[in-house]
Scaffold this active site. Structure first.
Site, PDB file in Angstrom:
ATOM      1  N   TRP A 146       0.832  -1.221   0.000  1.00 42.63           N
ATOM      2  CA  TRP A 146       0.000   0.000   0.000  1.00 42.63           C
ATOM      3  C   TRP A 146       0.859   1.261   0.000  1.00 42.63           C
ATOM      4  CZ3 TRP A 146      -0.042   3.736   3.851  1.00 42.63           C
ATOM      5  CH2 TRP A 146       0.556   3.405   5.066  1.00 42.63           C
ATOM      6  N   ASP A 176      -4.610  10.294   6.182  1.00 39.38           N
ATOM      7  CA  ASP A 176      -4.400   8.954   6.731  1.00 39.38           C
ATOM      8  C   ASP A 176      -5.685   8.137   6.567  1.00 39.38           C
ATOM      9  OD1 ASP A 176      -2.361   7.573   8.911  1.00 39.38           O
ATOM     10  OD2 ASP A 176      -4.440   6.912   9.165  1.00 39.38           O
ATOM     11  N   TYR A 244       4.206  -0.352  10.176  1.00 33.48           N
ATOM     12  CA  TYR A 244       4.778  -0.474   8.831  1.00 33.48           C
ATOM     13  C   TYR A 244       6.183   0.122   8.841  1.00 33.48           C
ATOM     14  CZ  TYR A 244      -0.090  -1.371   7.976  1.00 33.48           C
ATOM     15  OH  TYR A 244      -1.355  -1.902   8.050  1.00 33.48           O
ATOM     16  N   HIS A 248       7.568   7.060   8.072  1.00 35.46           N
ATOM     17  CA  HIS A 248       6.433   7.956   7.834  1.00 35.46           C
ATOM     18  C   HIS A 248       6.179   8.774   9.087  1.00 35.46           C
ATOM     19  CE1 HIS A 248       4.817   4.095   9.345  1.00 35.46           C
ATOM     20  NE2 HIS A 248       4.020   4.874  10.061  1.00 35.46           N
TER      21      HIS A 248
HETATM   22  P1  M7G Z   1       2.078   2.998  11.878  1.00 37.95           P
HETATM   23  O1  M7G Z   1       2.636   3.764  12.984  1.00 37.95           O
HETATM   24  O2  M7G Z   1       3.015   2.203  11.034  1.00 37.95           O
HETATM   25  O3  M7G Z   1       0.963   1.979  12.351  1.00 37.95           O
HETATM   26  O4  M7G Z   1       1.288   4.010  10.962  1.00 37.95           O
HETATM   27  P2  M7G Z   1      -0.329   2.130  13.241  1.00 37.95           P
HETATM   28  O5  M7G Z   1      -0.500   3.546  13.610  1.00 37.95           O
HETATM   29  O6  M7G Z   1      -1.423   1.584  12.347  1.00 37.95           O
HETATM   30  O7  M7G Z   1      -0.049   1.243  14.395  1.00 37.95           O
HETATM   31  C1  M7G Z   1       0.800   3.671   9.724  1.00 37.95           C
HETATM   32  C2  M7G Z   1      -0.263   4.684   9.382  1.00 37.95           C
HETATM   33  O8  M7G Z   1      -0.651   4.465   8.042  1.00 37.95           O
HETATM   34  C3  M7G Z   1      -1.499   4.543  10.248  1.00 37.95           C
HETATM   35  O9  M7G Z   1      -1.848   5.793  10.785  1.00 37.95           O
HETATM   36  C4  M7G Z   1      -2.539   3.993   9.293  1.00 37.95           C
HETATM   37  O10 M7G Z   1      -3.836   4.457   9.577  1.00 37.95           O
HETATM   38  C5  M7G Z   1      -2.056   4.503   7.947  1.00 37.95           C
HETATM   39  N1  M7G Z   1      -2.431   3.641   6.835  1.00 37.95           N
HETATM   40  C6  M7G Z   1      -2.415   2.296   6.837  1.00 37.95           C
HETATM   41  N2  M7G Z   1      -2.824   1.852   5.614  1.00 37.95           N
HETATM   42  C7  M7G Z   1      -2.897   0.445   5.242  1.00 37.95           C
HETATM   43  C8  M7G Z   1      -3.073   2.937   4.849  1.00 37.95           C
HETATM   44  C9  M7G Z   1      -3.521   3.110   3.492  1.00 37.95           C
HETATM   45  O11 M7G Z   1      -3.742   2.163   2.728  1.00 37.95           O
HETATM   46  N3  M7G Z   1      -3.659   4.399   3.079  1.00 37.95           N
HETATM   47  C10 M7G Z   1      -3.426   5.481   3.896  1.00 37.95           C
HETATM   48  N4  M7G Z   1      -3.619   6.692   3.406  1.00 37.95           N
HETATM   49  N5  M7G Z   1      -3.020   5.331   5.150  1.00 37.95           N
HETATM   50  C11 M7G Z   1      -2.825   4.069   5.628  1.00 37.95           C
END
Ligand code: M7G
Length: 466
Positions: A146, A176, A244, A248
């Site tokens: 993604w 997000d 992930y 970011h």
């Molecule tokens: P993280 O700190 O890696 O994980 O942040 P967590 O906060 O979920 O524990 C990843 C961020 O990417 C999160 O705020 C998710 O909401 C956001 N995110 C995850 N996905 C799969 C997507 C997506 O497909 N599109 C967008 N725009 N954001 C995503």
């Protein structure tokens, strides 16, 4: 730009995610304060595939409050003096929409991520990071498709708020997944860097500071332009551990209690920049604490290697240290073979001296000395070893003894040294010059031990003739 349809897209389109056809199997977690619920189940058309569905009530949108009031009816529940309570039915369903996130097909890791489970805190030193977290990330992390879809403009391209296309210092800012992109009350954007070699804040160095500073200034400017929210109303932060492992930064409205802003998870962008400017190798040296759910493989991985704060999180217990020195006392006296006189400790000490005599230009001499001294751990435990033994049992015994006596990090380091000794002892092919030289030291030590043994036999033999 039109988005290319992938195999997964086609499948999802077919299912169309009609919630009427979603069968709930389990409530994974429920938050009455955030008014959201996480469900596990499957869609009727894909019975064998797990799905996670997240339902969430939305904050009020100030812009359509008047419309909401005019299109609603009140049903009285009670009136008491000047106080009244009602149930309000909003007539226009659009004004009362839910936010729904669907993960399908969901892996067991996704289910674990959204499932309620007790949290634990891990105090991750750099050594623990290298030994446990990093191998875990390398083998078990969530798929990043993604992220690459966004960077390649294959998905969500129409929602991009700002972007810098530079391959090394560029980044993309977009809403997000957690935000519906409408009301500012829960504004939440994510900035994804273009380069793919930074997993998390652990990898950050002074080289990345200019990029991080630009991310702050350009993203806050872009958010101000588009949403009219001042930089001082924005919270920009990293998660550690993230889900992930591609760098970011989260940008959320400071008034919004966004999930993941707790002290054991969020690291403010400005603080991170300041830390690196004060101490360039801060993130490779710091102990970083983070919370982890008990049901996750990361916690299970730490636990299976003996990490448990109750037993050895704070490290040294007096009893553990005393036991360790008791074993080392045994090493000082116990002969290291049935027919040998030298003790484990003497033999280790002799090999350490041989290691000191090696040429440091070719080998890691300090490592050789440490491995030589660790050879004395063979005296630990009950199993015996000889030329033909496989050493498996001994290794397991030494590992569990060290862990029971010493803080995990220390135990793990000492065990690593001992493992290297055992590899050489078993004649495993050397991976480098240092291992090769250690094998030679060991062979020479064995010659010395045999020579001592021979000397004793000869003297005994000679005595027979006196
Ligand atoms: P993280 O700190 O890696 O994980 O942040 P967590 O906060 O979920 O524990 C990843 C961020 O990417 C999160 O705020 C998710 O909401 C956001 N995110 C995850 N996905 C799969 C997507 C997506 O497909 N599109 C967008 N725009 N954001 C995503």
């Amino acid at each position: 730009m039109a988005e290319a349809e992938t195999e997964i897209d086609a499948k999802r389109r077919k299912l169309d995610y009609d919630l009427k056809r979603f069968k709930i199997e389990r409530i994974l977690q429920e938050f009455s304060d955030r008014k959201s619920i996480f469900l596990e189940g499957h869609f009727a058309e894909a019975e064998t595939e797990n799905a996670v569905v997240i339902l969430e009530k939305l904050p009020f949108n100030k812009e359509n409050l008047e419309e909401l009031l005019t299109k609603s009816t009140l049903n009285i529940q009670f009136r008491n003096d000047i106080y009244g309570k009602y149930e309000c039915h909003v007539e226009d369903p659009k004004l009362n929409a839910l936010k729904v996130s669907v993960i399908h097909p969901a892996t067991a890791k996704h289910v674990a991520k959204y499932e309620a489970s007790q949290a634990r805190i891990i105090h991750e030193t750099p050594a623990l990071y290298n030994r446990f977290t990093l191998p875990f990330i390398e083998s078990e992390q969530f798929d990043l498709t993604w992220v690459y879809n966004i960077l390649n403009h294959e998905k969500e391209a129409d929602t991009i708020v700002y972007e810098d296309l530079g391959p090394d210092e560029g980044f993309v800012l977009l809403p997000d997944y957690k935000w519906n992109g409408k009301q500012l009350e829960d504004l939440y954007l994510i900035c994804i860097v273009r380069r793919r070699d930074i997993k998390s804040i652990r990898d950050l160095t002074p080289d990345h500071v200019p990029m991080l500073k630009r991310i702050w200034s350009e993203c806050t400017e872009a958010i101000k332009r588009k949403y009219d929210l001042d930089p001082s109303r924005m919270r920009a932060y990293f998660h550690y551990q993230p889900s992930y492992y591609h760098l970011h930064i989260h940008f959320s409205n400071v008034d919004f209690q966004a999930p993941g802003i707790n002290v054991e998870k969020a690291h403010l962008l400005q603080t991170v920049i300041g830390n690196i400017e004060t101490c360039p190798d801060y993130y490779s040296k710091a102990t970083l604490a983070f919370s982890v759910k008990e049901n996750t493989s990361l916690w299970k991985y730490y636990k299976s290697h003996g990490y448990d704060s109750e037993e050895n999180g704070d490290g040294v217990t007096l009893e553990g240290m005393l036991n360790f020195f008791k074993w080392m006392g045994k090493a000082k006296h116990e002969p290291c073979g049935e027919y040998w006189q030298a003790s484990y400790a003497e033999s280790a000490w002799r090999m350490a001296l041989m290691a000191l005599a090696t040429n440091p230009a070719n080998v890691d001499r300090a490592l050789l000395v440490r491995v030589a001294l660790s050879s004395a751990f063979t005296c630990m435990g009950e199993s015996s070893t000889d030329q033909t033994s496989e050493w498996k049992e001994k290794l397991a015994e030494v590992k569990s003894k060290l862990k029971a006596m010493l803080p995990l990090e220390k135990a793990d380091k000492l065990y690593g040294l001992y493992e290297m000794h055992v590899r050489a002892r078993r004649g495993v092919k050397a991976k480098n010059e240092t291992e090769f030289v250690y094998r030679k030291i060991l062979e020479f030590e064995e010659v010395l031990l045999q020579w001592e043994e021979l000397k004793v036999s000869i003297l005994t033999f000679v005595k027979c003739f006196h």
